[in-house]
Design a protein around this motif. Structure first.
Motif, PDB file in Angstrom:
ATOM      1  N   THR A  37       0.863  -1.183   0.000  1.00  0.00           N
ATOM      2  CA  THR A  37       0.000   0.000   0.000  1.00  0.00           C
ATOM      3  C   THR A  37       0.895   1.228   0.000  1.00  0.00           C
ATOM      4  OG1 THR A  37      -0.140   0.123   2.414  1.00  0.00           O
ATOM      5  CG2 THR A  37      -1.818  -1.182   1.303  1.00  0.00           C
ATOM      6  N   VAL A  64      -2.094  -1.584  -3.609  1.00  0.00           N
ATOM      7  CA  VAL A  64      -3.246  -0.800  -3.184  1.00  0.00           C
ATOM      8  C   VAL A  64      -2.832   0.662  -3.250  1.00  0.00           C
ATOM      9  CG1 VAL A  64      -4.976  -0.424  -1.395  1.00  0.00           C
ATOM     10  CG2 VAL A  64      -3.908  -2.678  -1.623  1.00  0.00           C
ATOM     11  N   ALA A  67      -7.350   5.982  -5.478  1.00  0.00           N
ATOM     12  CA  ALA A  67      -7.965   6.232  -6.782  1.00  0.00           C
ATOM     13  C   ALA A  67      -7.599   7.627  -7.274  1.00  0.00           C
ATOM     14  CB  ALA A  67      -9.481   6.075  -6.697  1.00  0.00           C
ATOM     15  N   ALA A  93      -5.464  -2.339  -6.871  1.00  0.00           N
ATOM     16  CA  ALA A  93      -6.711  -1.955  -6.214  1.00  0.00           C
ATOM     17  C   ALA A  93      -6.703  -0.444  -6.040  1.00  0.00           C
ATOM     18  CB  ALA A  93      -6.834  -2.652  -4.863  1.00  0.00           C
ATOM     19  N   ALA A  94      -7.655   0.237  -6.650  1.00  0.00           N
ATOM     20  CA  ALA A  94      -7.780   1.698  -6.554  1.00  0.00           C
ATOM     21  C   ALA A  94      -8.688   2.014  -5.364  1.00  0.00           C
ATOM     22  CB  ALA A  94      -8.344   2.269  -7.841  1.00  0.00           C
ATOM     23  N   PHE A  95      -8.084   2.492  -4.293  1.00  0.00           N
ATOM     24  CA  PHE A  95      -8.786   2.796  -3.045  1.00  0.00           C
ATOM     25  C   PHE A  95      -9.676   4.019  -3.241  1.00  0.00           C
ATOM     26  CE2 PHE A  95      -8.782   4.920   1.174  1.00  0.00           C
ATOM     27  CZ  PHE A  95      -9.397   3.923   1.917  1.00  0.00           C
ATOM     28  N   ASN A  96     -10.960   3.868  -2.964  1.00  0.00           N
ATOM     29  CA  ASN A  96     -11.934   4.921  -3.245  1.00  0.00           C
ATOM     30  C   ASN A  96     -12.331   5.767  -2.044  1.00  0.00           C
ATOM     31  OD1 ASN A  96     -12.429   4.405  -6.073  1.00  0.00           O
ATOM     32  ND2 ASN A  96     -13.363   2.492  -5.409  1.00  0.00           N
ATOM     33  N   TYR A 150      -8.625  -2.098   3.096  1.00  0.00           N
ATOM     34  CA  TYR A 150      -8.400  -1.157   1.991  1.00  0.00           C
ATOM     35  C   TYR A 150      -8.822  -1.781   0.657  1.00  0.00           C
ATOM     36  CZ  TYR A 150      -5.406   1.443   5.277  1.00  0.00           C
ATOM     37  OH  TYR A 150      -4.903   2.136   6.338  1.00  0.00           O
ATOM     38  N   GLN A 153     -12.436  -1.781   0.028  1.00  0.00           N
ATOM     39  CA  GLN A 153     -12.976  -0.453  -0.277  1.00  0.00           C
ATOM     40  C   GLN A 153     -12.418   0.070  -1.599  1.00  0.00           C
ATOM     41  OE1 GLN A 153     -12.375   2.216   3.081  1.00  0.00           O
ATOM     42  NE2 GLN A 153     -12.609   0.507   4.489  1.00  0.00           N
ATOM     43  N   SER A 154     -11.908  -0.826  -2.408  1.00  0.00           N
ATOM     44  CA  SER A 154     -11.243  -0.447  -3.659  1.00  0.00           C
ATOM     45  C   SER A 154     -11.921  -1.089  -4.855  1.00  0.00           C
ATOM     46  CB  SER A 154      -9.777  -0.906  -3.626  1.00  0.00           C
ATOM     47  OG  SER A 154      -9.081  -0.331  -2.559  1.00  0.00           O
ATOM     48  N   GLN A 155     -11.570  -0.555  -6.012  1.00  0.00           N
ATOM     49  CA  GLN A 155     -12.004  -1.143  -7.279  1.00  0.00           C
ATOM     50  C   GLN A 155     -10.758  -1.709  -7.959  1.00  0.00           C
ATOM     51  OE1 GLN A 155     -13.838   1.657  -9.921  1.00  0.00           O
ATOM     52  NE2 GLN A 155     -13.761   0.265 -11.660  1.00  0.00           N
TER      53      GLN A 155
END
Length: 183
Positions: A37, A64, A67, A93-96, A150, A153-155
């Motif tokens: 991350t 991670v 976003a 993973a794009a954390f939003n 994390y 909560q990501s895409q």
């Protein structure tokens, strides 16, 4: 509890690149899973090659990243590296949920790294930073649980979707990548 912790500083006054070397060694030592991350992802060539090699040898590598990044130049430079990572099999993973500021690495659930070091050249060589290496499975499992929050909560980025981003954006990313050693 009791565990072994190694403290490594970085900065312009230090002759070695110990922090980058430890990160790269941790990446090459991974056999099953590597989760990283960081708010800023502009890897040096050795760091980039290590991540790609880990993914290609079958290690589950997850990056991670936020976003949205608060520096437009860093956002573009980071974007240029994402294609290579995705092509190699690295999951991104794009954390939003705001700006992700955690800097952590977990390796195979056995040991971990965390501190103030971003995955960019400035943080590794120019800024005064600190990295802790923790050799303890219990601590690492708790850190890995935080990383999973994390991820939840990501895409996840998809290579095909990412490759069709606007041509102007791709050009800006490639230009920013030329400046990445300075970022």
């Amino acid at each position: 509890g009791e565990c072994a912790v190694q403290v490594m500083p970085s900065g312009p006054g230090l002759a070695t690149r110990a922090v980058e070397q430890v990160l790269i060694t941790a990446i090459y030592s991974a056999r099953e899973e590597l989760v990283l991350t960081t708010p800023y992802f502009v890897p040096s060539e050795p760091l980039s090659l290590a991540l790609i090699a880990a993914a290609r040898r079958g290690v589950k590598v997850v990056l991670v990243l936020p976003a949205r990044v608060d520096s437009q130049l860093v956002r573009y430079a980071s974007g240029a590296f994402k294609v290579e990572m995705l092509e190699a099999g690295v999951k991104i993973a794009a954390f939003n949920d705001g700006l992700l500021h955690t800097k952590s690495v977990t390796v195979d659930g056995t040991h971990s790294l965390f501190g103030s070091v971003n995955l960019d050249p400035r943080s590794m060589r120019l800024n005064f930073e600190i990295l802790l290496a923790v050799y303890n499975a219990d601590f690492t499992s708790r850190l890995r649980a935080l990383q999973q929050q994390y991820i939840d909560q990501s895409q996840l980025l998809d290579l095909e979707t990412y490759q069709i981003r606007p041509r102007l954006q791709q050009t800006a990313e490639n230009f920013a990548r030329l400046l990445s050693p300075l970022l």
